[in-house]
Design a protein around this motif. Structure first.
Motif, PDB file in Angstrom:
ATOM      1  N   LYS A   1      -2.433   1.247   7.443  1.00  0.00           N
ATOM      2  CA  LYS A   1      -3.556   1.788   6.678  1.00  0.00           C
ATOM      3  C   LYS A   1      -4.159   3.032   7.324  1.00  0.00           C
ATOM      4  O   LYS A   1      -4.984   3.708   6.697  1.00  0.00           O
ATOM      5  CB  LYS A   1      -4.646   0.725   6.532  1.00  0.00           C
TER       6      LYS A   1
ATOM      7  N   GLU B   1      -2.966  -3.172   9.455  1.00  0.00           N
ATOM      8  CA  GLU B   1      -4.058  -2.247   9.791  1.00  0.00           C
ATOM      9  C   GLU B   1      -3.519  -0.913  10.301  1.00  0.00           C
ATOM     10  O   GLU B   1      -4.089   0.142  10.014  1.00  0.00           O
ATOM     11  CB  GLU B   1      -4.987  -2.873  10.840  1.00  0.00           C
TER      12      GLU B   1
ATOM     13  N   LEU C   1       0.859  -1.176   0.000  1.00  0.00           N
ATOM     14  CA  LEU C   1       0.000   0.000   0.000  1.00  0.00           C
ATOM     15  C   LEU C   1       0.899   1.231   0.000  1.00  0.00           C
ATOM     16  O   LEU C   1       2.039   1.191   0.464  1.00  0.00           O
ATOM     17  CB  LEU C   1      -0.942   0.007   1.208  1.00  0.00           C
TER      18      LEU C   1
END
Length: 305
Positions: free
Chosen positions: A289, A286, A161
């Motif tokens: 993110k 997580e 990401l």
């Protein structure tokens, strides 16, 4: 391997120096404790207890048995906890590799939050530079990489990401000859002076260095912090993360110079392997993110402020 009861017997005799007092501590009859002690000596075919004199002591062999058996029991206990930990979905350990452009201090609050989960997972954090960061993930030396630059390479099961873009500044000391030249600086004028770089840590390729021109002299620094210090002292020139030298630019300890070939911002990535799905990996992904954390990682810390 000694049982917990046998370990307790050894410890009780060692600390009390008496069969009767050891029996009282263990809640057993003295005859029962005496019989257990002789059974232990028969089992190991060795004299473990010195029964001479007023006090009952462990012989050197008995002391060795007590010490090593206690350590073995601790190891078994730790192994039992680790097996239960892995069986519940947590990894035994989790290895994070950050690129050198990321300051370790930025991860401290995240590590503290992870510790609060009481997972038992051993964390290891190391850093690489440029291609070495991606290579660590490919070669199994990382479960998660943070701050990797350039486009993600071809790695089996790779997932990633984008964290954001990092801005760069071509900076020189005010005492450096380039500081007195008219901007924008051409490639030829820059190449006439030594560049300071943080060397690519890739083990499998020749590596690379951003902003290095053909034939240019090089000073290879061990870290980004060291590179900043070297340029502040006028030992060379090069591109630096804007956020990490903001205070030096403001104080005039470094001077931003415009160049004929500006450097585009670098996209920073967090990446991991999709064929692994432990609970620690899921938790760290997580966190990556979270927009606030990603922004903090990209903007970083001005260590000179």
């Amino acid at each position: 391997m000694l049982s917990e009861e046998e370990l307790s017997l050894l410890e009780a005799i060692r600390t009390t120096g008496s069969l009767s007092r050891a029996a009282a501590r263990l809640g057993k009859a003295p005859s029962t404790v005496s019989h257990a002690a002789r059974q232990l000596e028969t089992r190991f075919d060795a004299l473990l207890f010195d029964r001479r004199g007023y006090r009952l002591r462990l012989t050197p062999a008995g002391q060795l048995l007590a010490d090593d058996a206690a350590r073995l029991m601790q190891d078994v206990d730790r192994l039992t906890r680790r097996v239960r930990q892995v069986a519940s979905g947590w990894e035994d350990r989790f290895w994070i590799v950050t690129d050198e452009v990321i300051e370790f201090e930025l991860l401290l609050p995240v590590i503290r939050a992870f510790d609060a989960l009481d997972s038992g997972v051993t964390l290891r954090v190391t850093h690489e530079v440029l291609g070495g960061t991606w290579e660590a993930l490919r070669d199994g030396r990382a479960d998660l990489v943070i701050g990797a630059t350039n486009e993600p390479p071809a790695i089996a099961h790779l997932r990633w990401l984008e964290l954001g873009a990092m801005d760069w500044v071509f900076a020189v000391s005010p005492r450096h000859p380039l500081a007195r030249e008219r901007a924008p600086l051409s490639r030829e004028r820059i190449a006439a002076h030594r560049a300071v770089v943080v060397a690519d840590s890739s083990r499998m390729t020749l590596g690379r260095a951003y902003g290095l021109l053909g034939g240019q002299a090089v000073l290879a620094a061990p870290t980004m912090h060291a590179k900043i210090l070297a340029q502040r002292e006028g030992l060379g020139v090069g591109w630096l993360p804007r956020h990490r030298i903001a205070s030096l630019l403001e104080r005039g300890a470094l001077v931003e110079m415009k160049t004929a070939d500006p450097r585009e911002p670098n996209t920073l990535y967090a990446a991991w392997r999709g064929d692994q799905d432990g609970r620690a990996q899921q938790w760290w992904i997580e966190q990556m993110k979270q927009p606030r954390l990603a922004k903090r990682i990209v903007r970083g810390i001005d260590a000179f402020g």
